[in-house]
Design a protein around this motif. Structure first.
Motif, mmCIF file in Angstrom:
data_model
loop_
_atom_site.group_PDB
_atom_site.id
_atom_site.type_symbol
_atom_site.label_atom_id
_atom_site.label_comp_id
_atom_site.label_asym_id
_atom_site.label_seq_id
_atom_site.Cartn_x
_atom_site.Cartn_y
_atom_site.Cartn_z
ATOM 1 N N VAL A 184 -1.507 -1.741 -5.988
ATOM 2 C CA VAL A 184 -0.153 -1.714 -5.436
ATOM 3 C C VAL A 184 -0.023 -2.865 -4.447
ATOM 4 O O VAL A 184 -1.016 -3.341 -3.911
ATOM 5 N N TYR A 185 1.217 -3.301 -4.204
ATOM 6 C CA TYR A 185 1.529 -4.410 -3.313
ATOM 7 C C TYR A 185 0.752 -5.654 -3.675
ATOM 8 O O TYR A 185 1.091 -6.369 -4.580
ATOM 9 N N SER B 42 7.315 -5.881 2.878
ATOM 10 C CA SER B 42 6.469 -5.781 4.076
ATOM 11 C C SER B 42 5.173 -5.059 3.734
ATOM 12 O O SER B 42 5.187 -3.980 3.143
ATOM 13 N N VAL B 43 4.075 -5.682 4.093
ATOM 14 C CA VAL B 43 2.741 -5.099 3.916
ATOM 15 C C VAL B 43 1.991 -5.291 5.228
ATOM 16 O O VAL B 43 2.425 -6.075 6.074
ATOM 17 N N PRO B 44 0.878 -4.579 5.415
ATOM 18 C CA PRO B 44 0.104 -4.809 6.634
ATOM 19 C C PRO B 44 -0.238 -6.292 6.777
ATOM 20 O O PRO B 44 -0.770 -6.915 5.863
#
Length: 146
Positions: A14-15, A50-52
């Protein structure tokens, strides 16, 4: 192996990859294809997720991995509304699906081989989000988007 066709190793992510595919390959694991779960809301762009640690372009990340992709779960993020204390809305989910199918069809970065909608019928016995996944409520009861 009975089919005579080569077996393919598919890795689900994912992501962004976050280095998983290169790590697996460095360990000697063969990775032939990337599987991706695609659940974005109508107001979300896959080009700015938006991801970490920041924001990514999902399709550019898939391209960096360099593997063909199967979207093995495609649905609208609106199915998760009950987990945020909001009602599930079929009409909003339809808008989201149409928007994101358009993104998938028109992007030019990732080598997407196909997409599979998840799933045909709702499962009312599951939790609030999981119970909304279906294209139809039951075989005899379509959702408003149908």
């Amino acid at each position: 192996t009975r089919t005579g066709r080569p077996l393919r190793t598919v890795v689900d992510t994912v992501y962004a990859d976050f280095g998983l595919i290169p790590f697996l390959e460095a360990q000697g694991a063969r990775v032939d294809k990337l599987a991706y779960h695609y659940y974005y809301g109508g107001g979300t762009s896959p080009y700015r997720v938006s991801v970490p640690g920041g924001t990514i372009d999902v399709f550019a990340e898939m391209k960096k991995i360099g593997k063909p992709v199967i979207i093995n779960e495609l649905n609208a993020a609106e199915i998760y509304a009950p987990l945020r204390g909001q009602p599930y809305d079929d009409a909003k989910a339809l808008v989201s699906l149409k928007t994101h199918i358009g993104y998938l069809l028109n992007q030019n970065d990732a080598n997407i081989e196909g997409a599979e909608f998840y799933e045909l019928y709702d499962e009312s016995g599951k939790n609030a989000a999981e119970s909304n996944f279906g294209l139809m409520k039951t075989p005899a009861q379509p959702k408003t988007q149908m």
